[in-house]
Design a protein around this motif. Sequence first.
Motif, PDB file in Angstrom:
ATOM      1  N   GLY A 162      54.623 -64.632  32.267  1.00  0.00           N
ATOM      2  CA  GLY A 162      54.349 -63.307  32.797  1.00  0.00           C
ATOM      3  C   GLY A 162      54.511 -62.245  31.727  1.00  0.00           C
ATOM      4  O   GLY A 162      53.686 -61.330  31.596  1.00  0.00           O
ATOM      5  N   TYR A 163      55.584 -62.384  30.934  1.00  0.00           N
ATOM      6  CA  TYR A 163      55.765 -61.441  29.826  1.00  0.00           C
ATOM      7  C   TYR A 163      54.657 -61.598  28.792  1.00  0.00           C
ATOM      8  O   TYR A 163      54.150 -60.605  28.253  1.00  0.00           O
ATOM      9  N   ASP A 164      54.277 -62.840  28.516  1.00  0.00           N
ATOM     10  CA  ASP A 164      53.226 -63.084  27.520  1.00  0.00           C
ATOM     11  C   ASP A 164      51.931 -62.369  27.901  1.00  0.00           C
ATOM     12  O   ASP A 164      51.295 -61.721  27.063  1.00  0.00           O
ATOM     13  N   LEU A 165      51.549 -62.465  29.171  1.00  0.00           N
ATOM     14  CA  LEU A 165      50.326 -61.801  29.614  1.00  0.00           C
ATOM     15  C   LEU A 165      50.469 -60.284  29.594  1.00  0.00           C
ATOM     16  O   LEU A 165      49.539 -59.563  29.224  1.00  0.00           O
ATOM     17  N   SER A 166      51.639 -59.784  29.972  1.00  0.00           N
ATOM     18  CA  SER A 166      51.856 -58.334  29.949  1.00  0.00           C
ATOM     19  C   SER A 166      51.801 -57.795  28.524  1.00  0.00           C
ATOM     20  O   SER A 166      51.136 -56.780  28.248  1.00  0.00           O
ATOM     21  N   ALA A 167      52.498 -58.476  27.608  1.00  0.00           N
ATOM     22  CA  ALA A 167      52.501 -58.031  26.216  1.00  0.00           C
ATOM     23  C   ALA A 167      51.115 -58.140  25.600  1.00  0.00           C
ATOM     24  O   ALA A 167      50.716 -57.303  24.784  1.00  0.00           O
ATOM     25  N   GLN A 168      50.367 -59.170  25.993  1.00  0.00           N
ATOM     26  CA  GLN A 168      49.035 -59.342  25.432  1.00  0.00           C
ATOM     27  C   GLN A 168      48.120 -58.187  25.825  1.00  0.00           C
ATOM     28  O   GLN A 168      47.333 -57.698  25.004  1.00  0.00           O
ATOM     29  N   VAL A 169      48.217 -57.714  27.073  1.00  0.00           N
ATOM     30  CA  VAL A 169      47.410 -56.565  27.496  1.00  0.00           C
ATOM     31  C   VAL A 169      47.794 -55.327  26.693  1.00  0.00           C
ATOM     32  O   VAL A 169      46.922 -54.560  26.244  1.00  0.00           O
TER      33      VAL A 169
END
Length: 520
Positions: free
Chosen positions: A412-419
């Motif tokens: 979840g953090y990975d996707l948030s940081a990627q955005v």
Amino acid sequence: MASSERSSLEASLLPTSPSCPAYITASTPPSSPSSIAELLQNGDNGVPSAIKKRLYVSHFLSTWNSRVFEFGAVLYLASIYPGTLLPMSVYALSRQVSTILFSPFIGRYIDRTNRLKVVRLSIVLQRITVTVSCVVFFLLSSGWGKEMDLQYASLAVLAALACVEKLCAVMNMVSVERDWVVVIADENEANLRVLNAQMRRIDLFCKLAGPFLISIVDGVSTEIAILVNLGMNLASILVEYFAIARVYQCVPALQQPKIPPPSSPASDNSPSGGASRSIASALRALAADLRTYFTHRAVLPSFAGALLYLTVLSFSAQMVTYLLAAGLTPLHIAAARTVSVAFELAATFLAPPAMHRVGPIRAGIWFVSWQCVCLAAGTSVFWTLGVEGRNPRQGAAALVVGSIVSRVGLWGYDLSAQVIIQEEVEAEHRGTFATVEASWQSFFELCAYASTIVFSRPEQFRWPALMSCAAVFSAGGLYASFVRKRRGHLLHLSKCIEHRSAKRRDEREGYERLVQSPEL
């Protein structure tokens, strides 16, 4: 030629079939009902399904072949060189070191070269290296080259090919996930959430299914496994090659050149000076890339995400080895790993609505906090039960549960940081920024391996586990500082206090009205 006539000519030359919709063209006027701006608000998140399907097919084939070969190479080396871990260690170490050293130069190449040329080069070069590697593996597995010198030379060739294959995989991943996706989504956050989540699901599926398939075939015969790997590699190249080219043709924004970087001094291009000047130029370029990375406003989410790779709590080789030593069976570990991947996939469905509701910055702090809490709980129970052989199986089980549940926070953090990174990193720096991040990921991954080299006995695994937990909390602290700097706060304490005060005031007023009612 008048501008209207030129636009009509461009529209007539671009393909208009359903496989390449005309409404994703640069010639579509902004006021048109089929313009990109309106499509972003209507139907299918603004990205035509034909484009998304081709993008997903290309990404799936690239990720699938990379995962299958990465895991299969370990199996092949174990079969060719039985009784020793040295060849596998040299092979894996070479891949990681090449990523650390050369990824920034790959990023500079990505930022300065035509998008389609970069992706096609990564596809073709990766398939060539995998093909040659499979041929060498097959020859060694069939008994060719039993002389020691020839085996060492073959291992050196395989390690060199592994370095090239890994760098090509990084080139493809950075180009597609960090640049193409942003352009295709037209830098719209809703589209980015959908595309990123689907791309991550593809990654996780390949991570689970690819090694599982090749391990089953290898259980029958190593030679057959090598041939299957080779066949899949060759069969997919044309599909992947033309699928990504079709996406490029259907999205004119991908064909637009990036903003050119400042031209290099003439002395850097001079043939005089020889190797020393080339090395100095390369070091200056590396220093410039690092400076770009560490001075960028998106560095904290990126570096925090890289720091999460310093972990042994991810069902990697270190954790699996410890769990076996603690008394868990391979069946238990396989089941736990499957459940872990299910939680990781669940994160790709939870993250997009969370980002839609509270934004990617706040969603990121929620997810990384969840990861910290889960790992802290699992590691605490592990230390309580597993230390000094009190109850190692229950301690290991607690560590497994904590690690599994924490995967929701990780991805979840990975996707948030990627955005956040996709939205904030400029087009001309996307490749450089992402490959420097990949270098740090590989560096921290090597640090995780080093921790189990220093603390190599099973009863010492608590120290690498504690270091992994500390790394996650450090990443959470870095990201929290980013959130506070960006938003001015971590929690809406003032709003919470105001809401509670208003609620109490309403209750008091209601009670007073009830008391003063003439009916009482």
